[in-house]
Scaffold this motif. Structure first.
Motif, mmCIF file in Angstrom:
data_model
loop_
_atom_site.group_PDB
_atom_site.id
_atom_site.type_symbol
_atom_site.label_atom_id
_atom_site.label_comp_id
_atom_site.label_asym_id
_atom_site.label_seq_id
_atom_site.Cartn_x
_atom_site.Cartn_y
_atom_site.Cartn_z
ATOM 1 N N THR A 1 -26.392 26.252 -48.111
ATOM 2 C CA THR A 1 -25.864 24.879 -48.154
ATOM 3 C C THR A 1 -25.628 24.396 -49.578
ATOM 4 O O THR A 1 -25.502 23.188 -49.804
ATOM 5 N N SER A 2 -25.536 25.319 -50.517
ATOM 6 C CA SER A 2 -25.298 24.923 -51.898
ATOM 7 C C SER A 2 -23.870 24.395 -52.060
ATOM 8 O O SER A 2 -22.993 24.688 -51.244
ATOM 9 N N PRO A 3 -23.611 23.591 -53.084
ATOM 10 C CA PRO A 3 -22.240 23.104 -53.312
ATOM 11 C C PRO A 3 -21.213 24.237 -53.415
ATOM 12 O O PRO A 3 -20.083 24.088 -52.960
ATOM 13 N N HIS A 4 -21.622 25.360 -54.017
ATOM 14 C CA HIS A 4 -20.694 26.487 -54.133
ATOM 15 C C HIS A 4 -20.331 27.029 -52.755
ATOM 16 O O HIS A 4 -19.138 27.232 -52.450
ATOM 17 N N ASN A 5 -21.329 27.304 -51.916
ATOM 18 C CA ASN A 5 -21.048 27.846 -50.583
ATOM 19 C C ASN A 5 -20.341 26.823 -49.696
ATOM 20 O O ASN A 5 -19.548 27.195 -48.818
ATOM 21 N N ASN A 6 -20.597 25.545 -49.911
ATOM 22 C CA ASN A 6 -19.843 24.521 -49.192
ATOM 23 C C ASN A 6 -18.363 24.575 -49.571
ATOM 24 O O ASN A 6 -17.473 24.398 -48.730
#
Length: 809
Positions: free
Chosen positions: A171-176
């Motif tokens: 759920t990190s900003p990168h994976n989002n």
């Protein structure tokens, strides 16, 4: 009443107190205006600002953040960037950065470990592609979106690796951001498509309708035909090629006829000019991507030339020369660019922009091929010098075909009798061919002559034999056209004489009869016949070189061999060819009752007066030395002057790789020196040690292997190494061979692209847009790639570029 009046007079300020403006220098400064707020606030009211998605900046440190673009175009721009993919330039050596007491640099291998990674050559920093696409004004990770990451020491640092930390958990900003990319490209799950879902039958009809449009555009582009008509209304008898092509397809297939044109939905006909250009652009981009895939990580060469189009615009054609994975030498047309001027700086900027947009690095350039114009070939400020400053291994080679043209033209102009001959030849061809009436008389006279020769058995009969031709005019840019003109006059000599005699007797004016009489006297002179056959002999030798230089697959070593063999044949003709030539000329003169001078008599030049004679020479000496040998000597001298690359060390060392005569010229020491002196950037110090060892094994293995016998060119050698998988064992030698093959020979491919431009941009279509011209040309020229593009892939990309009203998936 007052209460009702007060209620009617209430405004928003009756409930909310307006904010008092604060006077600060920042608010009044135009440079600090928040573009995103202006776009968000007024985008629905203001006119939409169109942005060309094809000219988007690729460099992560230079490009504009997504949130600064107009709101209505952000998704379209995101899709355009996703289609191009992360900017991952592969450079031989990346800049070093001081880290404590050590120097570290970016590694291209990180691209494979982290597919989202981008690199900026201008800032020497790494960026994150998904985070850039979906960042807000307040970025979560400015290091990987705006500032750039440079701490190379922290990359391979186990669990503390900065790239791994940036990726984070599910759920990190990168994976989002990664998930947002998948959601953006999955158009079937968009809310507008879910709410207005269409049946599978309707989707298939939409795809079938678009398929008809795609195939019509493909066929018209491959044939260089215009799309639109003058009147495309329903009442028109001719709606233009595109609409008529769709109607033809509909008549041949009932299922297509039921879904196209008048039977199609009003909002999804797929016949508008804008849709035509979009589909052609997708097709052209797929061709460019295929060419880019063929190049891969290989080194390449650029071939560049300029020409004016029908609308008097200066167009620059760019062709890429490279060796593909299978070892085949390729020359691919890649782009045509309109340039405002032809200065070296302008040309370099346009070429660099084209290469950058397609992730082709100037550092991988290993050759430049231009003509001899000063703006291209200048040693200090020419285009080749500017690129050499960026890449010292991008060696410049003056176009061989252009050099040959200059050599032959200058040689012809230096000998007075040869220059007069070509002047008279041009006058005769123009005189006989200018009038349709005389052209018809020429064909009739030729037909009578052929019929007579066939009846007497002087000519054979069969398919393709005894065809009636016409006189060829000599062109200014191709010396082979002069040879064609001479050959046509020899074949049609009697017919031309017949037409000139008719003009003398029946000419419509005194000037015409006088001109015909003068041409007739010239053609019946021994001097004209002698020079006609002398030039036929000389140009027959040089014509093979002229035509060979037009081939795409010709390598520079083979080209120099052809130049050497041409000079050797000319020298042999000079020493041994005069007697047989003179016998042939005398037999022709006897056949046509032309007076033959006594070769032992004293030759008298000018007016024939004794006071004007400088030397006492015979006719035989005059024709042998004054014309025959002089013409050949001028040709050989010019060839030696123009093609002096035999003394260039690069070509001398490269000849050690040639496989002709069973590798007779093989020399391991010269091959090693070639890599060491001219391509040090392509071989590390350790690889240079390996190269010595490979050369020893190569000498014992390949030189004696049966698969490598009887091959004559270095191009064949490269292909055979791949076929036998020996390119893996001798990868360094294979690399060196590919570098030599990449060196340019001629710019004939660029000139052929201008011929295609004349077919596409005609006088009627002289207002064609630049992008449409470039797309049309690459589809037309690289037709074998365009024909193999899957229509379904075009439909899918067309659907994903922007929101479509009709569902295609």
């Amino acid at each position: 009443m007052e209460t009702q009046g007060n209620k009617r007079r209430k405004t928003i300020f009756s409930f909310f107190k307006p904010r008092e403006p604060t006077s600060t220098s920042e608010e009044h400064s135009p440079s600090n205006i928040d573009i995103s707020n202006c776009n968000d606030q007024y985008s629905s009211k203001s006119q939409r600002v169109e942005i060309d998605v094809d000219s988007l900046e690729r460099d992560p440190s230079i490009r504009i953040p997504i949130w600064q673009h107009p709101v209505n175009q952000r998704d379209e721009i995101r899709r355009a960037y996703i289609k191009m993919g992360p900017y991952q330039p592969i450079m031989p050596v990346y800049p070093r950065t001081e880290s404590g007491q050590q120097y570290r640099r970016f590694q291209s291998s990180w691209f494979k470990q982290f597919s989202w990674l981008e690199y900026s050559p201008s800032k020497d920093a790494a960026f994150c592609f998904p985070c850039f696409l979906f960042e807000n004004k307040k970025a979560h990770y400015p290091t990987f979106t705006t500032e750039g990451f440079k701490s190379w020491k922290r990359v391979n640092d186990g669990s503390r690796c900065s790239f791994l930390l940036h990726t984070g958990g599910p759920t990190s900003p990168h994976n989002n951001a990664v998930n947002s990319i998948d959601a953006l490209m999955n158009l079937t799950q968009h809310i507008d498509k879910v709410m207005n879902v269409q049946t599978s039958e309707e989707v298939q009809k939409n795809r079938l309708r678009l398929m008809a449009t795609i195939e019509s555009i493909r066929w018209l582009s491959l044939q260089a035909c215009a799309f639109r008509g003058h009147d495309e209304s329903l009442s028109s008898n001719n709606c233009g090629n595109f609409i008529e092509m769709i109607r033809l397809i509909g008549r041949m297939n009932g299922s297509i006829d039921d879904v196209v044109l008048e039977k199609a939905p009003k909002n999804a006909k797929y016949t508008s000019p804008m849709i035509q250009k979009e589909i052609l652009h997708i097709m052209a981009n797929k061709v460019r991507n295929k060419i880019r895939e063929e190049i891969g990580d290989a080194k390449f060469c650029i071939l560049v030339d300029e020409a004016k189009d029908t609308s008097n615009k200066e167009q620059m054609a760019i062709v890429l020369r490279f060796v593909d994975v299978a070892g085949f030498l390729r020359e691919r047309f890649f782009a045509i660019v309109h340039v405002t001027d032809t200065t070296a700086l302008t040309l370099k900027k346009e070429i660099s922009d084209v290469l950058d947009r397609n992730n082709l690095q100037i550092s991988n350039m290993r050759g430049q091929g231009y003509d001899g114009a000063s703006n291209m070939s200048g040693a200090w400020n020419g285009l080749q010098a500017l690129f050499l400053r960026d890449c010292p291994y991008a060696y410049y080679v003056h176009c061989f075909a252009h050099r040959l043209q200059l050599a032959l033209v200058v040689a012809a102009e230096r000998e007075t009798s040869i220059w007069l001959f070509f002047s008279k030849l041009t006058s005769i061809v123009n005189l006989v061919s200018a009038s349709p009436k005389r052209h018809t008389e020429l064909r009739s006279a030729q037909a009578i002559e052929i019929a007579h020769m066939v009846a007497t058995g002087e000519r054979e009969t069969g398919r393709g034999y005894n065809q009636i031709g016409s006189l060829h005019r000599a062109g200014t840019t191709r010396w082979s056209s002069h040879f064609d003109s001479i050959c046509s006059l020899i074949d049609m000599y009697k017919a031309v004489i017949t037409v000139l005699e008719s003009m003398v007797n029946e000419g419509s004016s005194n000037s015409l009869r006088g001109e015909a009489s003068g041409s007739l006297i010239v053609m019946r002179s021994f001097d004209f016949i002698f020079i006609l056959y002398v030039m036929h002999k000389i140009m027959g030798i040089t014509d093979l070189l002229c035509r060979a230089l037009q081939h795409k697959s010709l390598d520079i070593l083979n080209a120099m061999d052809l130049v050497s063999s041409t000079k050797a044949l000319l020298q042999t003709l000079r020493e041994e060819g005069f007697d047989s030539l003179l016998m042939n000329v005398e037999s022709v003169c006897t056949e046509y009752d032309i007076e033959i001078p006594n070769m032992n008599a004293c030759y008298k030049g000018a007016t024939g007066r004794s006071c004007q004679q400088k030397d006492s020479i015979t006719f035989e000496h005059y024709y042998r030395v004054g014309i025959f040998k002089a013409a050949i000597d001028f040709q050989v001298t010019e060839l030696n002057s123009r093609f002096n690359d035999g003394a260039v060390e690069l070509l001398m060392l490269s000849s050690a790789l040639e496989p002709k005569d069973n590798f007779k010229l093989f020399n391991a020491g010269l091959i090693y020196s070639l890599a060491e002196k001219f391509y040090p950037g392509d071989f590390t110090a350790q690889e240079m040690h390996y190269l010595r060892s490979q050369l020893e094994h190569y000498k014992c293995d390949v030189l004696c292997h049966e698969s490598f016998q009887n091959i004559s060119t270095i191009s064949e050698l490269c292909q055979r190494l791949v076929e036998t998988n020996k390119s893996q064992n001798y990868n360094l030698i294979d690399r060196l061979i590919r570098l030599i093959l990449t060196l340019p020979v001629s710019t004939a491919t660029t000139e052929r692209s201008f011929s295609a431009m004349k077919l596409i941009k005609t006088a009627i279509r002289n207002k064609i847009e630049e992008d449409f011209l470039a797309d049309s040309m690459i589809v037309y020229i690289e037709r074998e790639l365009a024909e193999n593009i899957d229509s379904d892939s075009i439909i899918d990309e067309f659907y994903s570029l922007k929101n479509r009203r009709a569902q295609l998936q």
